[in-house]
Enzyme design. Structure first.
Site, PDB file in Angstrom:
ATOM      1  N   THR A   1      42.996  40.775  34.969  1.00  0.00           N
ATOM      2  CA  THR A   1      43.199  41.829  35.827  1.00  0.00           C
ATOM      3  C   THR A   1      42.323  43.042  35.237  1.00  0.00           C
ATOM      4  O   THR A   1      42.456  43.452  34.301  1.00  0.00           O
ATOM      5  CB  THR A   1      44.677  42.276  35.780  1.00  0.00           C
TER       6      THR A   1
ATOM      7  N   LYS B   1      48.249  49.537  31.213  1.00  0.00           N
ATOM      8  CA  LYS B   1      46.861  48.939  31.642  1.00  0.00           C
ATOM      9  C   LYS B   1      46.833  48.908  33.104  1.00  0.00           C
ATOM     10  O   LYS B   1      45.535  49.584  33.683  1.00  0.00           O
ATOM     11  CB  LYS B   1      46.471  47.794  30.875  1.00  0.00           C
TER      12      LYS B   1
ATOM     13  N   LYS C   1      44.907  42.742  43.217  1.00  0.00           N
ATOM     14  CA  LYS C   1      45.984  42.369  42.158  1.00  0.00           C
ATOM     15  C   LYS C   1      46.346  43.676  41.479  1.00  0.00           C
ATOM     16  O   LYS C   1      47.447  43.747  41.176  1.00  0.00           O
ATOM     17  CB  LYS C   1      44.563  41.591  41.248  1.00  0.00           C
TER      18      LYS C   1
END
Lengths: 274, 274
Positions: free
Chosen positions: B96, B241, B173
């Site tokens: 990711t 994150k 994503k």
């Protein structure tokens, strides 16, 4: 089926619900501030009441599906309503109101020998027509037993019992509406990011709603957003009112409201732009 | 099956995925910064590489499943990696990262005759074990054709093609992870309000996840919240994150970020309390 039921509030949800109760064989006496809305129900066999108290059968059941705290309270406090309902009477509140008001109504009814129970409704008008509603409900056991066949006739299998204490099902309704708004606004933020990055939102919605988010809310709101129909929802007064009620109810018990407060601000701006 | 595949990054997801590829008959050369993690795969027949470039077969396929932009870039720029991969070589990025980095990696590979494609992964480790992952992917058509059997061997039926342009699947994503965090934090806010109002969160989760929110994310996170296991998630560095990457990616294209910015603040505070 022997029950004569009073039904007050013939909006987008009230009309199909009342119609389904007539279909199920209940005798209905209906009331709406704008009486004209009752016409299709009268044609279907309902009696049109001239005032809220006129819907009430002594010791009977009366149901309300109205806009907010104030509109429900004003019906309950209207001339003759409580007096006529009396001992053995039941008021089933289906509106999205504050748990605080639900408890206040329960107390007012208790003083008059009648009982208030709550059965707020999740579902769009199409779901009401199809008797596929989700109905959390709460109230004293005996009262629920008497009302349950009516709830079933209007909601189908989607009945969820939240116990005897009034306020619980109303809190659950506010929770659901807050989560709906949060899901909708989050998808709007996400799909706008997709689009501005050159990614078509439609296949994104398709993937998400076939996998991680395979739920009716994401399917219907995702479609609305991808088809640019979502502002109908944010510009309606309902999400603003309901997120406000969630926020107020949370704040009364010192429960944190970061997301609901933000959503309330966002919806308030959307209203100003409407 | 004749492909020898390089596999870099043997974390909670990488390990079961690599194991499933071995089971499917692929020859794997694996690398992990902490080499000890590779032991069960070596036992299963994988070859352990001494450095990232050592996983690479000329004109072969190499897959990375790493922590962030910097860790993927440092592998790609490590000694001999690009040179060895060369013309006909494919790098499948499963981490990711930012769409910006995905595009940068695509450009770096293009300069060396190799091709970058993206296939970031949705799924918890259990889902990786069960080959029930959701994998949005994007890249040049011919490359996808060659990689697809590998994706199928690791992800099962959950493959979603987002076209030829790298960056699209990575954006998807980030969208999914943002929506997961938003759903989780909204449920936390909602169920805390329920509890502080004396309403047991468990039946609330049951009702919502049987009706409006009948989706895997609500079921698993709702359960975690009701069982007071949710802080594991907010205190992990992953949601912070990923929401940060969503926010940055949206801001780069002037897409509004009210909810993601709030969630980023909330997760940052949760980290400080961890």
């Amino acid at each position: 089926m022997s029950e004569t039921v009073g039904f007050i509030g013939l909006g987008n949800l009230g009309l199909p619900i009342a119609s389904n109760l007539l279909d199920a064989g209940y005798s209905l006496t209906v009331y709406n501030r704008t009486a004209g809305k009752a016409a299709p129900l009268v044609e279907q066999g309902a009696r049109l009441a001239s005032c809220p108290a006129d819907t009430v059968t002594p010791a009977g059941i009366v149901m309300t599906l109205l806009w907010d705290d104030e509109s429900v309270e004003s019906i309950v406090m209207s001339d003759g309503f409580l007096e006529r309902l009396g001992t053995g009477g039941i008021h089933v509140g289906m509106s999205t109101i504050s748990p605080e008001m639900a408890k206040k109504l329960a107390a007012i009814h208790a003083e008059h020998g009648s009982v208030y129970m709550e059965a707020p409704i999740f579902g769009r008008p199409e779901a009401a027509v199809a008797r596929k509603l989700t109905v959390p409900f709460a109230g004293p056991e005996q009262v629920k037993e008497r009302v349950r066949p009516i709830l079933k006739a209007m909601g189908g299998e989607g009945l969820f019992d939240f116990g005897e204490e009034v306020g619980a099902a109303t809190a659950v309704k506010l929770i659901g509406n807050f989560l709906i708004v949060s899901a909708g606004q989050s998808m709007l933020e996400a799909l706008t990011m997709a689009e501005k990055n050159g990614v078509d939102p439609k296949p994104v919605v398709d993937m998400l709603t076939q996998t991680l988010f395979s739920a009716p809310i994401y399917q219907s709101y995702g479609k609305m957003i991808a088809e640019k129909q979502y502002s109908q929802f944010t510009q309606s007064k309902i999400p603003l009112k309901d997120v406000g009620l969630f926020q107020k109810t949370a704040q009364q018990v010192q429960s944190p409201t970061p997301i609901s407060s933000l959503l309330h601000d966002i919806l308030e701006s959307a209203q100003k732009q409407a």
